[in-house]
Design an enzyme around this catalytic site. Structure first.
Site, PDB file in Angstrom:
ATOM      1  N   ILE A  13       2.530  -1.127   3.044  1.00  0.00           N
ATOM      2  CA  ILE A  13       1.662  -2.352   2.870  1.00  0.00           C
ATOM      3  C   ILE A  13       0.143  -2.063   2.771  1.00  0.00           C
ATOM      4  O   ILE A  13      -0.728  -3.008   2.587  1.00  0.00           O
ATOM      5  CB  ILE A  13       1.777  -3.580   3.890  1.00  0.00           C
ATOM      6  N   GLY A  14      -0.293  -0.830   2.685  1.00  0.00           N
ATOM      7  CA  GLY A  14      -1.518  -0.465   2.714  1.00  0.00           C
ATOM      8  C   GLY A  14      -1.746   1.048   2.639  1.00  0.00           C
ATOM      9  O   GLY A  14      -1.019   1.737   3.146  1.00  0.00           O
ATOM     10  N   GLY A  45      -5.180   4.045   2.797  1.00  0.00           N
ATOM     11  CA  GLY A  45      -6.478   4.693   2.785  1.00  0.00           C
ATOM     12  C   GLY A  45      -6.729   5.988   2.512  1.00  0.00           C
ATOM     13  O   GLY A  45      -5.943   6.701   2.171  1.00  0.00           O
ATOM     14  N   THR A  93      -1.590   5.911   5.474  1.00  0.00           N
ATOM     15  CA  THR A  93      -0.823   4.900   5.035  1.00  0.00           C
ATOM     16  C   THR A  93      -0.185   4.059   6.162  1.00  0.00           C
ATOM     17  O   THR A  93       0.030   4.423   7.206  1.00  0.00           O
ATOM     18  CB  THR A  93       0.479   5.414   4.168  1.00  0.00           C
ATOM     19  N   VAL A  94      -0.301   2.554   5.760  1.00  0.00           N
ATOM     20  CA  VAL A  94       0.401   1.621   7.001  1.00  0.00           C
ATOM     21  C   VAL A  94       1.496   1.131   6.383  1.00  0.00           C
ATOM     22  O   VAL A  94       1.743   0.800   5.011  1.00  0.00           O
ATOM     23  CB  VAL A  94      -0.841   0.478   6.978  1.00  0.00           C
ATOM     24  N   LYS A 144       0.856   3.313  11.355  1.00  0.00           N
ATOM     25  CA  LYS A 144      -0.043   3.787  10.605  1.00  0.00           C
ATOM     26  C   LYS A 144       0.270   5.354  10.649  1.00  0.00           C
ATOM     27  O   LYS A 144       0.471   5.647  11.664  1.00  0.00           O
ATOM     28  CB  LYS A 144      -1.374   3.517  11.038  1.00  0.00           C
ATOM     29  N   ASP A 164     -17.677  -0.234  12.626  1.00  0.00           N
ATOM     30  CA  ASP A 164     -17.834  -0.935  11.397  1.00  0.00           C
ATOM     31  C   ASP A 164     -17.324  -2.330  11.556  1.00  0.00           C
ATOM     32  O   ASP A 164     -16.427  -2.687  10.756  1.00  0.00           O
ATOM     33  CB  ASP A 164     -16.686  -0.111  10.452  1.00  0.00           C
TER      34      ASP A 164
END
Length: 683
Positions: free
Chosen positions: A72-73, A75, A79-80, A95, A189
């Site tokens: 689902i994602g 970076g 990876t998630v 994650k 952040d």
């Protein structure tokens, strides 16, 4: 009440600033999706003309207790995945570090360290982390899977947030930051992308530990539009830096855009350093002065002058009263826009005007109080044009003729700025030293087995002390190295030496019990043998502790051996069921908990476990445990060692001769212990 000004669109994406993402388009109706940071959007679908992505080899595998079912994602470093907990059947997010990140020891160390620290935060406004671990080469952490949308999505759709809802969002975010700061954790952040609005009105703070996702060469941590001045200048971040970023976020919610923009990252960072105090009321007409004052207080240039996150919560409660504590007003806002038909069911109201039942009047009253800066009683004065500076001499004609020159920094201001930068740099160094010490302790936990490892531990403590000698953590390492060398401190971070009298008592008890344990094992009375092993103690030499721990685990495995063998004997092929006994060959019929049922010369009889030669039992177990993987191999290894069988124990007549060959005995002992620990750690 004066009409609000036309919203100003968010600034365009900044070239070269990978972290400063532009707002994403509003989600399509009905396209509900989990947040994948968790809290981030899933990767967008590939264009039809693009080649299909290769299958993800991790999909369908299990990490810990979680089976990965969907990516689902992704970076820079991880990876998630959406996953199902096989024990609870609940849905979670997992994650996983990418191979390129696993090659960086600093990223791996901070990944586990910061996840464990964040997992200690017990606050409804902070993303929950359930587990962190390593399986084979994969480093992973298990997190709460959020069903909602980022606050940035809300801004993209609504352009700006009405003041009361903006304060509700920021109050929850500040509450989460206060809990994190109490644990010594800095977010680094804070921005609308990292605030996730759930369907029940809860706001979750996600994506902690950004430092673990940076390249080794990176110095500044954060997103330029929301970055604190001290971070822009020296790269240092502290709790006050999070408060500044949250203040910039509040400005963005109220006005529809962050206050500082530029054509490059450098220009944006410089704006944070030199920009004037913020005036959100100039872009959001009618905004109450107390709210503008709070924005200015949170975004002061000097971090020492900013409020703590807990102070922000208290100030918001003072401004908005108890009603700000109620998240119900935000309830369903995300789901409404993801599925409007569902949100309107039974109400007949459009999504834009829906107010939670029972609180509508109270919300309207509080909103009027907060926005009651009447144009007749207390109008916002227009900003007067800047007069030419008489000290600058003649000015040219044009749009810059009335622009004042940049302020001149006095020596006192320069000294104060340099002193503050030095203090922040030292704080950052001390924080890094603390992280490095914690990573070292984790390494020791994984690699210390006995006193023979003490010298390596001392060497690593000394190296840490040398690298961080000007920090408290460096002094701790130096002290530990000295005490371990002197025999006053255990080399393992979680162990201490027991008093000398207790160690001596345990040693005498074990000397008397060991022959009885060995006799019970010879008779296959494994449960009795397990109960005879004394509780382990920590002796300075480590030999007694190692011996007791080994025998405790050995007898525990042996007590499981017979049950496991009896439950798996059907896997033994028919031609392997012949046993060689002193009285001749017998045919195995079945295995019982307390023995064996065999056939000889057409007669059925039962044998106790003690009547069966260990080598024959080992041969049967080898056949029965073929499909049982690690645990079966571990039990079989324990049995073979306890009955003095060789690695090729199914050979029936090979003896190790341990009594006459001490070196071989010690090697076999150490090998079994090491293998057991490695396999237990990987379970």
């Amino acid at each position: 009440m004066s009409a609000p000004e036309k919203p100003t669109p968010p600034p365009p994406p900044t070239p070269g600033a990978a972290a400063a993402k532009p707002p994403a388009p509003a989600p399509r109706p009905g396209a509900g999706r989990p947040a994948a940071k968790p809290g981030a959007r899933p990767a967008s679908a590939a264009k039809s003309s693009a080649a299909p992505a290769p299958p993800d080899p991790l999909i369908g595998t299990t990490l810990g207790r979680c089976q990965l079912i969907e990516r689902i994602g992704q970076g820079k470093t991880s990876t998630v995945y959406k996953a199902v907990n096989t024990a609870t059947h609940g849905t979670v997010a997992v994650k996983v570090l990418l191979p390129s990140a696993r090659a960086n020891p600093e990223i791996v160390g901070k990944f586990g360290l910061e996840a464990r620290a964040i997992a200690k935060i017990d606050n409804e406004n902070v993303l929950k982390i359930f587990d962190v671990g390593q399986q084979g080469e994969e480093h992973y952490l298990v997190m709460e899977l959020l069903e909602g949308e980022e606050i940035l999505d809300v801004l993209s759709r609504e352009k700006r947030i009405e003041p009361l809802d903006a304060l509700r969002i920021v109050r929850q975010a500040a509450n989460g930051l206060a809990a994190a700061h109490a644990q010594g954790i800095i977010h680094r952040d804070v921005k609308p992308q990292n605030l996730v609005l759930l369907d029940d009105g809860t706001v979750k703070l996600v994506d902690f530990g950004l430092a673990a996702d940076l390249d080794a060469e990176s110095q500044r941590v954060g997103t330029p539009h929301y970055m604190a001045p001290e971070t822009c200048e020296s790269g240092a971040s502290e709790t006050a830096s999070d408060v500044y970023s949250l203040g910039i976020t509040l400005h963005h919610l109220l006005t529809g855009q962050p206050p500082y923009a530029g054509k490059s990252v450098k220009e944006i960072l410089q704006a944070h350093l030199t920009g004037e105090a913020l005036h959100p009321e100039r872009k959001a007409a009618g905004l109450k002065r107390e709210i503008s004052d709070l924005v200015r207080h949170m975004t002061k240039r000097d971090p020492l002058l900013r409020p703590h996150a807990s102070d922000v919560v208290a100030e918001l409660d003072r401004i908005g009263g108890q009603d700000l504590r109620k998240k119900d007003a935000l309830r369903g806002r995300s789901a409404r826009h993801r599925s409007p038909g569902l949100a309107r069911a039974g109400t007949g109201s459009s999504p834009a005007v829906m107010i939670g039942a029972g609180v509508g009047v109270a919300l309207i009253v509080v909103l009027l109080v907060i926005l009651s800066s009447s144009s007749t009683k207390n109008p916002t004065p227009p900003t007067p044009p800047l007069a030419p500076d008489p000290t600058t001499g003649p000015r040219g004609v044009g749009p810059d003729q009335n622009k004042p020159l940049p302020p001149v920094e006095t020596p006192e201001q320069k000294t104060k700025r340099e002193k503050l930068a030095a203090e922040l740099a030292q704080r950052a160094r001390e924080s890094d030293a603390k992280l490095a010490l914690a990573a070292l302790e984790d390494w020791i936990r994984a690699n210390w087995h006995s006193k023979t490892d003490d010298a390596n531990v001392v060497s690593r403590y000394r190296a840490h002390a040398k690298e961080w000698k000007d920090t408290p953590a460096g002094k701790v390492s130096d002290d530990r190295a000295r005490q371990i060398t002197a025999g006053k401190l255990h080399a393992h971070p979680d162990k201490t030496y027991d008093p000398e009298a207790e160690v001596e008592t345990a040693r005498q008890t074990w000397e008397a019990a060991k022959p009885m344990v060995e006799a019970a094992i010879a008779q296959h009375a494994y449960e009795e043998a397990r109960k005879l092993v004394p509780v382990a103690v920590q002796d300075p030499e480590g030999s007694l502790a190692r011996d007791l721990a080994f025998w405790a685990q050995l007898t525990e495995h042996l007590s499981s051996f017979q049950v496991t063998l009896a439950s798996g004997w059907e896997q033994i092929a028919a031609d392997q069921r012949t046993l060689r006994l002193p009285t001749g060959k017998v045919k195995l019929q079945r295995l019982l908990i307390n023995g064996l049922e065999v056939e000889q010369d057409g007669k059925t009889m039962r044998l106790t476990w003690a009547e069966a030669p260990p080598a024959e039992l080992a041969r049967l177990a080898h056949a029965a445990f073929t499909e049982k993987g690690t645990r079966g191999s571990l039990l079989l290894m324990a049995f073979a060692w306890a009955h003095r069988l060789s690695d090729e124990f199914w050979g029936a007549d090979l003896e190790l001769g341990m009594a006459s060959d001490k070196a071989k005995f010690d090697a076999e002992f150490a090998g079994y212990r090491r293998t057991w620990e490695e396999r237990s750690a990987s379970k």
